[in-house]
Write an enzyme that holds these catalytic residues in place. Sequence first.
Site, short mmCIF file in Angstrom:
data_model
loop_
_atom_site.label_atom_id
_atom_site.label_comp_id
_atom_site.label_asym_id
_atom_site.label_seq_id
_atom_site.Cartn_x
_atom_site.Cartn_y
_atom_site.Cartn_z
N ARG A 56 -27.06 37.68 45.24
CA ARG A 56 -25.86 36.94 44.81
C ARG A 56 -24.97 37.78 43.89
NH1 ARG A 56 -25.20 33.79 40.64
NH2 ARG A 56 -27.40 33.28 40.36
N TYR A 110 -3.43 30.08 58.44
CA TYR A 110 -4.62 29.71 59.20
C TYR A 110 -5.02 28.29 58.74
CZ TYR A 110 -9.60 29.44 60.23
OH TYR A 110 -10.83 29.03 60.65
N ASP A 180 -4.21 38.01 54.18
CA ASP A 180 -5.30 37.82 55.14
C ASP A 180 -5.00 38.78 56.29
OD1 ASP A 180 -6.88 36.98 57.28
OD2 ASP A 180 -6.85 34.88 56.64
N LYS A 205 -14.26 37.59 62.97
CA LYS A 205 -13.38 37.89 64.10
C LYS A 205 -13.54 39.37 64.49
CE LYS A 205 -12.42 33.70 63.10
NZ LYS A 205 -11.29 33.27 62.29
C1 LIG Z 1 -11.15 32.43 61.21
C2 LIG Z 1 -10.16 32.76 60.18
C3 LIG Z 1 -10.40 32.50 58.83
C4 LIG Z 1 -11.66 31.81 58.34
O1 LIG Z 1 -12.77 32.60 58.53
P1 LIG Z 1 -14.28 32.00 58.68
O2 LIG Z 1 -15.08 33.24 58.89
O3 LIG Z 1 -14.25 31.06 59.83
O4 LIG Z 1 -14.58 31.31 57.40
C5 LIG Z 1 -9.43 32.87 57.92
N1 LIG Z 1 -8.28 33.45 58.31
C6 LIG Z 1 -8.01 33.72 59.60
C7 LIG Z 1 -6.72 34.36 59.97
C8 LIG Z 1 -8.93 33.39 60.58
O5 LIG Z 1 -8.65 33.63 61.86
#
Ligand SMILES: *Cc1c(COP(=O)(O)O)cnc(C)c1O
Length: 400
Positions: A56, A110, A180, A205
Amino acid sequence: MSADSSKGARSTWKPETLCVHAGTHRDAATAGVCTPIFTSSAYLHPHPQGENVYQRYFNVPNQRTVAAKLAALEQGEAALVFGSGMAAISTVLLAHLGPKDHAVFQADLYGGTLHLVTSELVRLGVEVSFARTLDEFRAAIRPGTRVIYVESPSNPLLRCVDLGGIGELGRKHGLTTIIDNTFATPINQTPLALGIDVVVHSGTKYLNGHSDMNCGAAIGSAAAMRRIREAAMNFGGSLDAHACYQWERGLKTLALRMRQHNENAASLAEFLEAHPAVSRVNYPGLPSHPDHAVAVRQMRGFSGMLSFELREPKLVRSVLRRFQVVTPALSLGGLESLICVPAQTSHVKLSAAERLSLGIRDGLMRVSVGVESIEDLISDFTSALDIAATSSKRRRSRRG
Ligand SMILES: *Cc1c(COP(=O)(O)O)cnc(C)c1O
């Protein structure tokens, strides 16, 4: 016997080399070329290196390995790895925002992030505004503004915002800028080098890239990450060592995979743009995209995400049913091509008017273009869209 060590990243190494080598933990006992999995949740105290090691605390070798690779790829100084993209995003936002603080978010966020903002942050007394363009972000800044948060390219229209301009706004007003970078990946875009303070990712992703785990990350300067790590140790969203090992393995092929995602998406975008059943294609690499010029300035490649609109929205369901290679599914960034209809999935909870104001029409389809053969993908789209092409041709000839 010499001690374990980790591979540092040379500043001259290119992304392909960083993907393979940066951060790898050299185990002195076996001299293996891969990082072993460190499973302990208890360590000697006092620790020989004077450190308090604990999963952690984000400091077991598997976590450090992935963090070092990500920091090198994003051109940052430090990184932390989380159990999901949302764990990374919520930790970074909560590290910077409290009651009465103000934050400006991109309007087309998102869905999960939008929900975090409008439910949790607002509940905690954070004041929020939304903006789309650089001018709107500038206009939204006020004395209590602490954070600007963007996504570029965005979901599902792949809009791009001028990241250099956002970074400059942040420095001018002494606030933290966050992006992001999930859709672009550091192979195609390195926002820290453009002046953004903190990069967050859903590693679920492209970064892991195999649609088989959830993970997330935050990357920035050593100073920025010190504050985020303090908060992160309290919130407890660190990534387990086994998952880190799996993620490290996925990251080794990131540059290779992205090259194919970029290439396939560019070809598919051109094919769709010329297709009679399609009225518009959203792909930042196409000259017809409204943000093409911004994208060309700040991206090295345009990634594997695109969306397009069917001329006849009522044919969406029948088109979806006809795909053989492409799978109708949510999520993105894996090896396999996926397709979804935002009006029925990510944006289904909005009213039709709200969707329209975001530019999301019923015939909009979003594609995560995989790494299959582009010939197979194009023939799959050809046969799936055939029904729509015949029907729109028939309609046009009836009219004409
Ligand atoms: C999927 C996604 C998230 C969230 O990610 P998780 O791994 O599902 O928590 C945040 N931002 C974007 C652009 C995403 O495609």
